[in-house]
Design a protein around this motif. Structure first.
Motif, PDB file in Angstrom:
ATOM      1  N   UNK A   7      -7.169   0.620   9.351  1.00 56.23           N
ATOM      2  CA  UNK A   7      -7.685   1.871   8.797  1.00 56.23           C
ATOM      3  C   UNK A   7      -6.702   2.427   7.768  1.00 56.23           C
ATOM      4  N   UNK A   8      -5.438   2.477   8.124  1.00 56.92           N
ATOM      5  CA  UNK A   8      -4.412   3.039   7.242  1.00 56.92           C
ATOM      6  C   UNK A   8      -4.231   2.212   5.974  1.00 56.92           C
ATOM      7  N   UNK A   9      -4.374   0.907   6.076  1.00 60.68           N
ATOM      8  CA  UNK A   9      -4.228   0.036   4.905  1.00 60.68           C
ATOM      9  C   UNK A   9      -5.358   0.233   3.899  1.00 60.68           C
ATOM     10  N   UNK A  10      -6.505   0.686   4.367  1.00 61.17           N
ATOM     11  CA  UNK A  10      -7.670   0.863   3.492  1.00 61.17           C
ATOM     12  C   UNK A  10      -7.726   2.241   2.825  1.00 61.17           C
ATOM     13  N   UNK A  11      -6.797   3.112   3.161  1.00 62.14           N
ATOM     14  CA  UNK A  11      -6.803   4.463   2.592  1.00 62.14           C
ATOM     15  C   UNK A  11      -6.492   4.389   1.104  1.00 62.14           C
ATOM     16  N   UNK A  12      -7.237   5.151   0.331  1.00 64.77           N
ATOM     17  CA  UNK A  12      -7.042   5.226  -1.116  1.00 64.77           C
ATOM     18  C   UNK A  12      -5.587   5.578  -1.427  1.00 64.77           C
ATOM     19  N   UNK A  13      -5.042   4.949  -2.456  1.00 67.78           N
ATOM     20  CA  UNK A  13      -3.625   5.145  -2.801  1.00 67.78           C
ATOM     21  C   UNK A  13      -3.285   6.613  -3.072  1.00 67.78           C
ATOM     22  N   UNK A  14      -4.260   7.402  -3.545  1.00 65.16           N
ATOM     23  CA  UNK A  14      -4.021   8.833  -3.789  1.00 65.16           C
ATOM     24  C   UNK A  14      -3.615   9.543  -2.498  1.00 65.16           C
ATOM     25  N   UNK A  15      -4.152   9.082  -1.367  1.00 66.51           N
ATOM     26  CA  UNK A  15      -3.962   9.759  -0.091  1.00 66.51           C
ATOM     27  C   UNK A  15      -3.027   9.043   0.865  1.00 66.51           C
ATOM     28  N   UNK A  16      -2.758   7.770   0.640  1.00 67.85           N
ATOM     29  CA  UNK A  16      -2.080   6.962   1.649  1.00 67.85           C
ATOM     30  C   UNK A  16      -0.708   7.501   2.068  1.00 67.85           C
ATOM     31  N   UNK A  17       0.152   7.823   1.109  1.00 65.16           N
ATOM     32  CA  UNK A  17       1.493   8.312   1.450  1.00 65.16           C
ATOM     33  C   UNK A  17       1.412   9.622   2.250  1.00 65.16           C
ATOM     34  N   UNK A  18       0.577  10.534   1.805  1.00 65.31           N
ATOM     35  CA  UNK A  18       0.421  11.816   2.504  1.00 65.31           C
ATOM     36  C   UNK A  18      -0.174  11.616   3.894  1.00 65.31           C
TER      37      UNK A  18
END
Length: 152
Positions: A7-18
């Motif tokens: 799930x975490x790997x699929x998060x859009x790069x805009x949101x992943x770090x946050x």
């Protein structure tokens, strides 16, 4: 935990770090006893069935959810089920948010939405997570369930 990692790997790069930072804050501050698992498609801290065998909505195969994290297309969401029926906790959070964050609180019944990754009050979220123990959450849920049954 593989499901959560996927799930975490699929998060859009805009949101992943946050998202990952928010997930760490929650993990570091969650009271003892809650377990992390996928529920309803999101990483969720639940009351294990071994502790509360009645389950969510009296479903003996579904643990009682407490806090979920979700990365949506336009926001990150933290679902804090305990805040929904706890007026004192809700008021504390709303006031603390107003004092610490310059943008307006975007919130539903249990859903706190963050639309700007630069404006997430991580320390405040960490403090919010500590404010309700598993026992307090179970008691609040049971009171809410009984009240809801009797109002029908």
């Amino acid at each position: 935990m593989n499901e959560i990692r996927e799930y975490e790997e699929k998060i859009d790069s805009k949101w992943q770090e946050s998202y990952l930072k928010l997930a760490k804050i929650v993990a570091d501050n969650i009271p003892e006893g809650f377990e992390l698992q996928m529920q309803y498609g999101f990483p969720t801290y639940v009351v294990p069935l071994s502790v509360y065998p009645e389950g969510y909505l009296h479903r003996s195969d579904e643990p009682l959810p407490f806090i979920s994290l979700a990365a949506q297309k336009r926001h990150l969401a933290l679902y804090h089920m305990g805040i929904m029926g706890n007026k004192k906790l809700l008021e504390w959070f709303q006031e603390a948010y107003k004092e610490q964050v310059p943008t307006k609180l975007n919130m539903g019944k249990s859903c706190i939405r963050f639309t700007n990754p630069e404006k997430i009050p991580y320390e405040l979220i960490g403090e919010l997570v500590t404010k309700m123990s598993m026992e307090e959450w179970i008691n609040a849920y049971q009171k809410y369930s009984v009240a809801k049954k009797t109002s029908k």
